[in-house]
Scaffold this motif. Structure first.
Motif, mmCIF file in Angstrom:
data_model
loop_
_atom_site.group_PDB
_atom_site.id
_atom_site.type_symbol
_atom_site.label_atom_id
_atom_site.label_comp_id
_atom_site.label_asym_id
_atom_site.label_seq_id
_atom_site.Cartn_x
_atom_site.Cartn_y
_atom_site.Cartn_z
ATOM 1 N N VAL A 88 14.112 -19.264 -22.482
ATOM 2 C CA VAL A 88 12.933 -19.898 -21.910
ATOM 3 C C VAL A 88 13.348 -21.256 -21.369
ATOM 4 C CG1 VAL A 88 10.621 -20.766 -22.372
ATOM 5 C CG2 VAL A 88 11.438 -18.732 -23.548
ATOM 6 N N SER A 89 13.261 -21.394 -20.078
ATOM 7 C CA SER A 89 13.577 -22.693 -19.489
ATOM 8 C C SER A 89 12.260 -23.395 -19.190
ATOM 9 C CB SER A 89 14.398 -22.527 -18.215
ATOM 10 O OG SER A 89 13.717 -21.709 -17.295
ATOM 11 N N LYS A 90 12.122 -24.565 -19.765
ATOM 12 C CA LYS A 90 10.888 -25.314 -19.581
ATOM 13 C C LYS A 90 10.925 -26.052 -18.255
ATOM 14 C CE LYS A 90 9.708 -25.708 -24.331
ATOM 15 N NZ LYS A 90 8.858 -26.357 -25.250
ATOM 16 N N ALA A 91 9.797 -26.034 -17.609
ATOM 17 C CA ALA A 91 9.697 -26.711 -16.321
ATOM 18 C C ALA A 91 9.693 -28.223 -16.522
ATOM 19 C CB ALA A 91 8.423 -26.279 -15.602
ATOM 20 N N GLU A 92 10.304 -28.894 -15.587
ATOM 21 C CA GLU A 92 10.318 -30.354 -15.596
ATOM 22 C C GLU A 92 8.896 -30.855 -15.325
ATOM 23 O OE1 GLU A 92 12.146 -33.972 -12.854
ATOM 24 O OE2 GLU A 92 12.749 -31.909 -12.506
ATOM 25 N N VAL A 93 8.560 -31.981 -15.911
ATOM 26 C CA VAL A 93 7.248 -32.583 -15.687
ATOM 27 C C VAL A 93 7.438 -33.863 -14.897
ATOM 28 C CG1 VAL A 93 5.208 -33.578 -16.776
ATOM 29 C CG2 VAL A 93 6.318 -31.592 -17.795
ATOM 30 N N LEU A 133 3.418 -31.128 -11.778
ATOM 31 C CA LEU A 133 3.079 -32.469 -11.293
ATOM 32 C C LEU A 133 1.861 -32.960 -12.066
ATOM 33 C CD1 LEU A 133 3.523 -34.761 -9.236
ATOM 34 C CD2 LEU A 133 1.970 -33.542 -7.711
ATOM 35 N N HIS A 134 2.037 -34.051 -12.808
ATOM 36 C CA HIS A 134 0.931 -34.654 -13.559
ATOM 37 C C HIS A 134 0.505 -35.919 -12.830
ATOM 38 C CE1 HIS A 134 2.044 -32.624 -17.648
ATOM 39 N NE2 HIS A 134 1.849 -31.765 -16.672
ATOM 40 N N LEU A 135 -0.742 -35.940 -12.388
ATOM 41 C CA LEU A 135 -1.275 -37.092 -11.651
ATOM 42 C C LEU A 135 -1.994 -38.039 -12.605
ATOM 43 C CD1 LEU A 135 -2.766 -35.501 -8.420
ATOM 44 C CD2 LEU A 135 -0.701 -36.846 -8.642
ATOM 45 N N HIS A 136 -1.552 -39.282 -12.594
ATOM 46 C CA HIS A 136 -2.209 -40.351 -13.340
ATOM 47 C C HIS A 136 -2.863 -41.248 -12.289
ATOM 48 C CE1 HIS A 136 0.044 -39.614 -17.157
ATOM 49 N NE2 HIS A 136 0.926 -39.122 -16.304
ATOM 50 N N ALA A 137 -4.135 -41.072 -12.068
ATOM 51 C CA ALA A 137 -4.830 -41.853 -11.035
ATOM 52 C C ALA A 137 -5.738 -42.885 -11.698
ATOM 53 C CB ALA A 137 -5.650 -40.940 -10.135
#
Length: 143
Positions: free
Chosen positions: A58-63, A102-106
Protein backbone atom coordinates in the motif's frame (compact mmCIF):
# COMPACT_ATOMS: atom_id res chain seq x y z
CA UNK A 1 -55.90 -51.81 7.13
CA UNK A 2 -58.61 -54.35 6.71
CA UNK A 3 -60.40 -55.05 3.46
CA UNK A 4 -63.15 -56.99 4.94
CA UNK A 5 -64.76 -57.84 8.18
CA UNK A 6 -66.14 -61.10 9.56
CA UNK A 7 -68.86 -59.31 11.34
CA UNK A 8 -72.21 -59.10 9.72
CA UNK A 9 -72.36 -55.40 10.30
CA UNK A 10 -71.55 -53.79 6.99
CA UNK A 11 -71.19 -50.06 6.99
CA UNK A 12 -70.66 -48.07 3.85
CA UNK A 13 -68.48 -45.39 5.53
CA UNK A 14 -64.95 -45.00 4.16
CA UNK A 15 -61.99 -45.67 6.40
CA UNK A 16 -60.53 -42.46 7.85
CA UNK A 17 -57.15 -43.83 8.99
CA UNK A 18 -53.83 -42.87 7.43
CA UNK A 19 -51.25 -45.58 7.09
CA UNK A 20 -47.93 -44.01 8.17
CA UNK A 21 -45.82 -47.18 8.13
CA UNK A 22 -44.63 -46.76 4.49
CA UNK A 23 -43.79 -43.10 5.22
CA UNK A 24 -41.69 -44.10 8.26
CA UNK A 25 -39.93 -46.78 6.21
CA UNK A 26 -38.95 -44.28 3.52
CA UNK A 27 -37.74 -41.76 6.11
CA UNK A 28 -35.57 -44.38 7.83
CA UNK A 29 -34.02 -45.43 4.51
CA UNK A 30 -33.24 -41.80 3.67
CA UNK A 31 -31.75 -41.27 7.14
CA UNK A 32 -29.44 -44.25 6.69
CA UNK A 33 -28.39 -43.01 3.25
CA UNK A 34 -27.55 -39.56 4.62
CA UNK A 35 -25.68 -41.02 7.59
CA UNK A 36 -23.52 -43.09 5.25
CA UNK A 37 -22.87 -40.42 2.61
CA UNK A 38 -22.28 -37.38 4.88
CA UNK A 39 -18.78 -38.45 6.02
CA UNK A 40 -17.79 -39.12 2.41
CA UNK A 41 -18.50 -35.52 1.45
CA UNK A 42 -16.21 -34.07 4.11
CA UNK A 43 -13.10 -36.07 3.25
CA UNK A 44 -10.36 -33.97 1.72
CA UNK A 45 -6.87 -34.61 0.50
CA UNK A 46 -4.30 -33.65 3.11
CA UNK A 47 -1.74 -31.31 1.55
CA UNK A 48 1.10 -29.64 3.39
CA UNK A 49 1.05 -26.18 1.83
CA UNK A 50 4.10 -23.93 2.07
CA UNK A 51 3.96 -21.02 4.45
CA UNK A 52 4.61 -17.53 3.12
CA UNK A 53 4.03 -14.16 4.66
CA UNK A 54 3.36 -11.20 2.49
CA UNK A 55 2.11 -7.75 3.25
CA UNK A 56 -0.10 -5.76 1.00
CA UNK A 57 1.84 -3.16 -0.91
CA UNK A 58 0.00 0.00 0.00
CA UNK A 59 1.61 3.20 -1.12
CA UNK A 60 0.16 6.21 0.61
CA UNK A 61 -0.50 9.26 -1.45
CA UNK A 62 1.47 12.38 -0.71
CA UNK A 63 -0.49 15.19 0.93
CA UNK A 64 0.03 18.71 -0.38
CA UNK A 65 -0.87 21.49 2.05
CA UNK A 66 -1.84 24.57 0.03
CA UNK A 67 -2.66 27.60 2.17
CA UNK A 68 -4.35 30.76 0.92
CA UNK A 69 -4.31 33.81 3.17
CA UNK A 70 -6.84 36.65 3.23
CA UNK A 71 -4.86 38.63 0.64
CA UNK A 72 -4.83 35.69 -1.81
CA UNK A 73 -1.15 34.77 -1.27
CA UNK A 74 -0.35 31.10 -1.84
CA UNK A 75 1.78 28.84 0.36
CA UNK A 76 2.82 25.34 -0.81
CA UNK A 77 3.59 23.24 2.31
CA UNK A 78 4.46 26.48 4.12
CA UNK A 79 6.59 27.90 1.30
CA UNK A 80 5.34 31.09 -0.37
CA UNK A 81 4.93 30.92 -4.15
CA UNK A 82 3.25 32.77 -7.00
CA UNK A 83 0.49 31.56 -9.34
CA UNK A 84 2.87 30.42 -12.15
CA UNK A 85 4.94 28.32 -9.73
CA UNK A 86 1.73 26.86 -8.30
CA UNK A 87 0.57 25.78 -11.78
CA UNK A 88 3.93 24.13 -12.49
CA UNK A 89 3.84 22.29 -9.15
CA UNK A 90 0.27 21.12 -9.86
CA UNK A 91 1.43 19.57 -13.14
CA UNK A 92 4.48 17.99 -11.49
CA UNK A 93 2.37 16.57 -8.64
CA UNK A 94 -0.29 15.19 -11.01
CA UNK A 95 2.42 13.19 -12.83
CA UNK A 96 3.27 11.27 -9.64
CA UNK A 97 1.79 7.87 -8.89
CA UNK A 98 -0.34 7.69 -6.78
CA UNK A 99 -1.80 11.12 -7.35
CA UNK A 100 -1.29 13.31 -4.26
CA UNK A 101 -4.13 14.74 -2.22
CA UNK A 102 -4.50 18.52 -2.15
CA UNK A 103 -5.56 19.98 1.21
CA UNK A 104 -6.70 23.60 0.99
CA UNK A 105 -6.24 25.80 4.03
CA UNK A 106 -8.14 28.98 3.15
CA UNK A 107 -8.45 31.97 5.42
CA UNK A 108 -11.97 32.89 6.48
CA UNK A 109 -11.73 36.18 4.57
CA UNK A 110 -10.28 34.76 1.34
CA UNK A 111 -12.31 35.70 -1.73
CA UNK A 112 -14.25 32.83 -3.23
CA UNK A 113 -12.86 33.71 -6.66
CA UNK A 114 -9.31 32.87 -5.52
CA UNK A 115 -10.38 29.52 -4.03
CA UNK A 116 -12.40 28.61 -7.13
CA UNK A 117 -9.45 29.50 -9.38
CA UNK A 118 -7.06 27.29 -7.37
CA UNK A 119 -9.50 24.38 -7.43
CA UNK A 120 -10.06 24.81 -11.17
CA UNK A 121 -6.36 24.83 -11.95
CA UNK A 122 -5.77 21.79 -9.73
CA UNK A 123 -8.51 19.90 -11.55
CA UNK A 124 -7.12 20.88 -14.96
CA UNK A 125 -3.68 19.64 -13.92
CA UNK A 126 -5.10 16.26 -12.89
CA UNK A 127 -5.39 16.54 -9.11
CA UNK A 128 -8.80 15.10 -8.37
CA UNK A 129 -8.55 14.59 -4.60
CA UNK A 130 -9.11 18.01 -3.10
CA UNK A 131 -10.17 18.65 0.47
CA UNK A 132 -10.81 21.67 2.66
CA UNK A 133 -9.18 21.88 6.08
CA UNK A 134 -11.10 23.71 8.79
CA UNK A 135 -10.67 24.33 12.49
CA UNK A 136 -13.20 22.67 14.77
CA UNK A 137 -15.47 25.07 16.67
CA UNK A 138 -14.40 25.99 20.16
CA UNK A 139 -16.06 23.96 22.88
CA UNK A 140 -18.38 25.98 25.13
CA UNK A 141 -17.06 26.70 28.60
CA UNK A 142 -18.41 24.50 31.36
CA UNK A 143 -20.55 26.37 33.92
Amino acid sequence: MAFGSFSGNRSAAPMAEINVIPLVDIMLVLLVIFIITAPLLTNAVKIDLPKASSEQNVSKAEVIQLAIDADGKLFWNGEALDRAAMLQRFHDAAAKSPTPELHLHADRNTRYEVIADVMSEAGKAGLSKIGFVTDPPAAPAAP
